[in-house]
Design a protein around this motif. Sequence first.
Motif, short mmCIF file in Angstrom:
data_model
loop_
_atom_site.label_atom_id
_atom_site.label_comp_id
_atom_site.label_asym_id
_atom_site.label_seq_id
_atom_site.Cartn_x
_atom_site.Cartn_y
_atom_site.Cartn_z
N SER A 65 0.82 -1.21 0.00
CA SER A 65 0.00 0.00 0.00
C SER A 65 0.85 1.26 0.00
N ALA A 77 -3.80 -3.26 -7.01
CA ALA A 77 -4.28 -4.20 -5.99
C ALA A 77 -3.22 -4.31 -4.91
N ALA A 107 -1.62 -7.38 0.34
CA ALA A 107 -2.13 -7.96 1.59
C ALA A 107 -3.55 -8.50 1.47
N ALA A 108 -4.19 -8.29 0.33
CA ALA A 108 -5.60 -8.71 0.20
C ALA A 108 -5.78 -9.55 -1.06
N GLU A 109 -6.75 -10.45 -1.01
CA GLU A 109 -7.07 -11.25 -2.17
C GLU A 109 -7.87 -10.43 -3.17
N ALA A 158 -10.55 -8.84 -5.74
CA ALA A 158 -12.01 -8.76 -5.75
C ALA A 158 -12.48 -8.67 -7.20
N SER A 175 -3.71 -15.92 -3.35
CA SER A 175 -4.23 -16.42 -2.08
C SER A 175 -3.28 -16.08 -0.96
N VAL A 176 -3.86 -15.60 0.15
CA VAL A 176 -3.09 -15.36 1.37
C VAL A 176 -3.12 -16.64 2.18
N SER A 224 0.35 -16.25 6.64
CA SER A 224 0.39 -14.85 6.21
C SER A 224 1.28 -14.62 4.99
N SER A 266 1.90 -15.50 0.81
CA SER A 266 0.91 -15.49 -0.27
C SER A 266 1.44 -16.20 -1.51
#
Length: 706
Positions: A567, A595, A598-600, A602, A610-611, A615, A617
């Motif tokens: 981020s 994207a 830390a997040a899958e 959307a 995949s996380v 923790s 990925s």
Amino acid sequence: MLQWAPYPFIRITLSLIAGILLYFILGKDFRYSTEVFAILLLTYIAVAFYARKARKIPVTNAAGLLGLLCFLSMGYVATQWHAAPNNSKHLLHLPESPAYYTGVVEDYIIQKPGYQNTVLQVQQVQVNGQWQQAEGEVQISVPHDSDKAYELSYGDVMLVRGAPQRVEAPANPNQFDYRQFLANKGIYYRHYLQPLQFRRIATAPPNPLLAASIRLRRNIDKLLRERVGKGQEYAISSALILGVKDELDNAIRNAYASTGTMHVLAVSGLHVGLIYLVLLWLLGLFPPVRRQRVLQAVLVLAFLWTYAFLTGLSPSVLRAVVMFSMVAVAAAIQRQTNIYNTIAVAATVLLLWNPYNLKEVGFQLSFLAVLGIVYLQPRLYKLLEINNWLLDKVWVYFTVSVAAQLATLPLGLFYFHQFPVYFWFANLVVVPLATAVLYTGLAAIVFSWVPGLGWLLFSLHAGLIWCMNGFNLWVQRLPYALLNGFDISQLQTWLLYGFFFFLILFLALRKLRYFALATAVVAVLSGQAMWETLQQKEQALLTLYNLRGVTGLALVQGQQATVLADSVLQQDESNYTYNVQPHLWQLGVLQPEFAALAAEPAGRATYAYSVLPDSNSLLVWRGQRLLLLSHPPALQSKAPLPVDYLLLRQNVRLRPQDLQSYAAGKIILDASSSPWYRRRLHQQLDTLGLAYYDVADSGAFVVKLR
């Protein structure tokens, strides 16, 4: 037919430029340039002497051709002499890295957040305990955490511990080549210094005149800071009057760049031209007798060179002052000058002084803008006949702006990849405002000692800057104010100028063959664009970028892309703009999707991400499996887990044997990990015999897929 007789210096300048370009192409491969120049010069003298006696056109033409070849050879030789690698005493030829070196500060001090930059001219180096003479320039950065305005000054002799480092190549594809930028200035080394790593041992300015000029500029800058304030008004004032841009923030820079008015902040030909016009108007009130003309020329030269002295004798101002000085002298002796010859003479002088000026973006843009204004503006102005005085002045400003923009358009697209749509509108307002800002600023400096008047002038000066800034910020917010994402090659830049050249010849000479040539150039450009688009439609790349302290990768498919990153990258616009965006533009991607790692994903993503429970990925895209480890691996499998790439990031804590749990095609380290961590991991991977790729050392990792 083109008549070259009125433009002798244009031929000379073009020949000189051809010689400089020839050296850039051949480099050190040709070692007999001095001998060739001497032979050509002697041959020219002999043929020219014979031509004066024979008075035959073929002999005269041969002498003229030999003369141009002499200037071509002179350009090659001058460039060879200026090239640092050809100097046997240069740092490039040291057998070992020095433990210490001494040098003198020979450039301006540039303020940066937390540190200051300047250039050190090396004088001596200590190698194997022995001091020896050496030459070369090193860009040094020193920490700036004291109350002093400047940590260093021009002329400071420094003792530095440690060895300077070679400037690194671009770390990411299509990134701005800062190494080449510095090499054009003769700088091949950089050194980031710590507080106890350097010491001032003497003061010996290499150029006392420049030292006095820099001291004067610092004093005036201090006066502006005290009287204008510390906000953006002061930053613009210092940039516009003195050329000091240290305090300009990115927001205001982007505003001026987006509106096509950045040139008003670069102290150059515009500012010198404005001062020259005012001087001509004031001195034109006196009768034009010979003695008066000479006095006028003396005063004009005195004012112009005083302004150059006030601005620190910067190269951009010197270019303009040299040109206007020639015009002033010619006017004094009533010599009918051709403006194109004057421009050519100025270019010749500056290129002989330093042939690498030819590679300077400022040099290229300034001379092309002047040529555009001189040739195109009168012809554009004649397209409309306006009787209203105010509207006529608006039309003049408009045509000047359009002429300069057209002349520099291909270079602007090549270097900056953008086009300000409302440049014509912004310049109609900003150029007159900048003129008033310059005049009021200079007047405020001159009368700063007068109570009341100085305060009034500085207040008016600051108010005008506030209006100029506000207007630019407003124009920047207009719809489609800036078109960016243009990525053209050097060849396409030359082709664009070829198109303009043939089109101008067609309009000037009314010869259909020039229109046919212009059409042929357009056809070539169109063919290139279509071929490039077809290639981009079929491309598929996975790129892991070199981003200090951050992990960032792009999945490019056709002209679409997804940028997966921490981020932090999305919050740091300059990091993305400098390191990632140029590569995506080169691939034809204008608006990528973002994207977070830390997040899958959307929605309908083109990749699987995949996380994992520990923790970490796993990324799967087009059959490629990339495992990202940022936490100690906690998952165990009976057999080694097969992955194509294993990315170790953010100083992940793991044991060397943990890596044997994965059947990885290649282990990758990125710049999100600290240097000490990567060095330690290099040793461990070498011991285990595992193949790895360090993005921080070797640049971005790019995988091209079918």
